[in-house]
Write an enzyme that holds these catalytic residues in place. Structure first.
Site, mmCIF file in Angstrom:
data_model
loop_
_atom_site.group_PDB
_atom_site.id
_atom_site.type_symbol
_atom_site.label_atom_id
_atom_site.label_comp_id
_atom_site.label_asym_id
_atom_site.label_seq_id
_atom_site.Cartn_x
_atom_site.Cartn_y
_atom_site.Cartn_z
ATOM 1 N N TYR A 116 -16.763 -15.309 56.444
ATOM 2 C CA TYR A 116 -16.443 -16.442 57.310
ATOM 3 C C TYR A 116 -15.401 -17.306 56.612
ATOM 4 C CZ TYR A 116 -17.087 -20.872 59.859
ATOM 5 O OH TYR A 116 -16.899 -22.022 60.588
ATOM 6 N N LYS A 168 -16.302 -27.756 50.160
ATOM 7 C CA LYS A 168 -17.696 -27.980 49.782
ATOM 8 C C LYS A 168 -17.854 -28.732 48.447
ATOM 9 C CE LYS A 168 -19.454 -24.722 53.053
ATOM 10 N NZ LYS A 168 -18.819 -23.513 53.528
ATOM 11 N N ASP A 200 -10.984 -16.860 49.300
ATOM 12 C CA ASP A 200 -11.611 -18.013 49.945
ATOM 13 C C ASP A 200 -12.834 -18.388 49.121
ATOM 14 O OD1 ASP A 200 -12.804 -19.927 51.445
ATOM 15 O OD2 ASP A 200 -12.906 -18.765 53.305
HETATM 16 C C1 LIG Z 1 -17.859 -23.292 54.755
HETATM 17 C C2 LIG Z 1 -16.770 -22.311 54.610
HETATM 18 C C3 LIG Z 1 -15.512 -22.469 55.236
HETATM 19 C C4 LIG Z 1 -15.249 -23.583 56.209
HETATM 20 O O1 LIG Z 1 -15.303 -24.838 55.610
HETATM 21 P P1 LIG Z 1 -15.570 -26.124 56.548
HETATM 22 O O2 LIG Z 1 -15.468 -27.267 55.589
HETATM 23 O O3 LIG Z 1 -16.907 -25.921 57.154
HETATM 24 O O4 LIG Z 1 -14.487 -26.143 57.564
HETATM 25 C C5 LIG Z 1 -14.516 -21.560 54.965
HETATM 26 N N1 LIG Z 1 -14.737 -20.527 54.132
HETATM 27 C C6 LIG Z 1 -15.918 -20.326 53.518
HETATM 28 C C7 LIG Z 1 -16.076 -19.173 52.591
HETATM 29 C C8 LIG Z 1 -16.980 -21.202 53.753
HETATM 30 O O5 LIG Z 1 -18.160 -20.969 53.171
#
Ligand SMILES: *Cc1c(COP(=O)(O)O)cnc(C)c1O
Length: 427
Positions: free
Chosen positions: A143, A266, A238
């Site tokens: 994701y 995060k 990511d």
């Molecule tokens: C949470 C997450 C996102 C999206 O971040 P948001 O701050 O919720 O927009 C993108 N990539 C990864 C791997 C994530 O865990």
């Protein structure tokens, strides 16, 4: 036990679609009513009905120091009193950028955003602008936020381009997005031989945290790195979830692999809205105002959010922090595994740093299809059995779990004993 939460959920559904501002919060996967929280401190959440929970979600990762860490709260209060936002440069942004460059050697320059979604969307636009190519490759079960081009379901064969996995995304927007199985060398090899020359970037969670918790083989990531180099494809790690969660150097530090670009979020906001993308200087130079790739944000680098991030990064960089966190998380997994064994429930678990995965199957999965083989119904019953005993797990069998530095040995023991009773109940 959850009367006030039920009432609030009922009322919220009148004015907020589904009663929530992010879908997984609605408990659709596990059934029942979401808990409405009132406050949190350290490892504990307290809901509107006055129940206390030991928290293993940690706001989906950011609460690595535990909730409302006094030093982080003080940094935010101090900064907030001096102005909430200027829409102009501040010294703190320079400090946070410098810190990120120092901690992640693959990052030479970095730009701040307000969410992980913005970071991944911008990194992909940048990779396309830099290479002049349109195609992108992502992986099943990974994701990357809710940007249009990334909301893709795998096609039927390894080399079919994907279909939108959300209504409202035109097929032509994802026509350039190829989805491959995670941790599978052959399909990667085939894809690069076919479209390597036309591909702008590969975006991957170097440790997957959005299909529960799945570790790829280091040899697989090494192979991916070498293919990207060979074909001039921008490799994007990511690390919105894994960055400063699995270790101070993220997944890239753990595996010793240098991506071209990294996306973060995060933990770097310590609970406030901060995202970032950064990497090679020659690529970052294509961003406006230096280059032709446009990206911007009214609240990007917001001073209050940055203050929380800076303080959080300072505290987690203390010697021994991640060793202690990893040990605590490992104790949890060992305890849960023993408890499941004792009750004869097929179960496996794994962890790295402060992140973990638990699975209702006897082997830890290594890809998306393996994760899909876990006993979902059993997880859902386990989730509610634990909730009723004051343990808050992620409300889905397909989410990773998080331990914070505030979780004590006693918290782990309380959790394991609740788990033993829960396993007995759902056996
Ligand atoms: C949470 C997450 C996102 C999206 O971040 P948001 O701050 O919720 O927009 C993108 N990539 C990864 C791997 C994530 O865990």
């Amino acid at each position: 036990m959850f009367d006030k939460s039920r009432k609030l959920f009922e009322n919220s559904q009148g004015v907020i679609p589904g009663g929530v501002n992010s879908p997984v919060r609605a408990f659709r996967a596990v059934g029942g009513t979401p808990i409405f929280f009132r406050e949190a401190e350290g490892a504990y959440l307290r809901d509107v009905d006055g129940n206390r929970f030991i928290d293993y979600v940690g706001s989906w990762g950011p609460a690595i120091l535990g909730h409302a860490h006094p030093a982080v709260v003080a940094a935010v209060q101090e900064r907030a009193a001096k102005g909430l936002s200027f829409g102009a440069p501040t010294e703190a942004e320079f400090e946070l950028a410098s810190r990120l460059v120092e901690l992640l050697p693959s990052i030479e320059q970095v730009r701040l955003t307000s969410s992980g979604t913005e970071a991944t969307m911008s990194a992909i636009r940048l990779a396309r602008g830099f290479t002049g190519r349109n195609k992108i490759i992502k992986f099943e079960g990974c994701y990357h936020g809710h940007g249009d081009a990334l909301l893709v379901k795998a096609g039927s064969g390894a080399l079919t381009f994907g279909n939108p996995s959300s209504a409202g995304v035109p097929p032509e927007v994802v026509a350039n997005t190829l989805v491959l199985p995670y941790n599978d060398t052959d399909s990667l090899d085939e894809a690069f031989r076919n479209i390597g020359d036309e591909t702008a970037c590969v975006i991957i969670e170097p440790i997957a945290g959005n299909m529960n918790f799945v570790m790829p083989a280091k040899t697989y990531l090494d192979f991916l790195r070498s293919l990207c180099t060979k074909y001039g494809v921008v490799l994007i790690f990511d690390e919105v979830m894994t960055g400063f969660r699995v270790g101070l150097g993220g997944a890239q530090g753990y595996f010793g692999i240098k991506p071209d670009l990294t996306t973060l979020g995060k933990v770097i906001g310590g609970g406030m809205p901060v995202g970032a993308f950064g990497g090679r200087r020659d690529i970052m130079a294509h961003l406006a105002p230096l280059g032709a790739v446009y990206q911007a944000g009214t609240l990007s680098g917001n001073p209050v959010a940055v203050a929380a991030g800076l303080k959080t990064l300072e505290l987690i960089a203390r010697p021994g922090f991640f060793e202690a966190l990893a040990m605590r998380t490992g104790d949890l997994i060992a305890g849960l595994t023993d408890a499941a064994d004792a009750e004869g429930v097929p179960f496996s678990g794994t962890s790295l740093g402060g992140m973990f995965g638990i699975f209702f199957r006897s082997q830890v999965p290594t890809d998306y299809s393996g994760v899909m083989e876990t006993d979902r119904d059993r997880f859902n019953r386990f989730f509610h059995a634990m909730l009723n005993r004051g343990i808050y797990l992620a409300p889905s069998a397909y989410e990773a779990g998080f331990v914070s530095a505030a979780h004590t040995i006693n918290d782990i023991a309380e959790t394991v004993s609740a788990a033993r009773a829960s396993f007995a109940e759902i056996r």
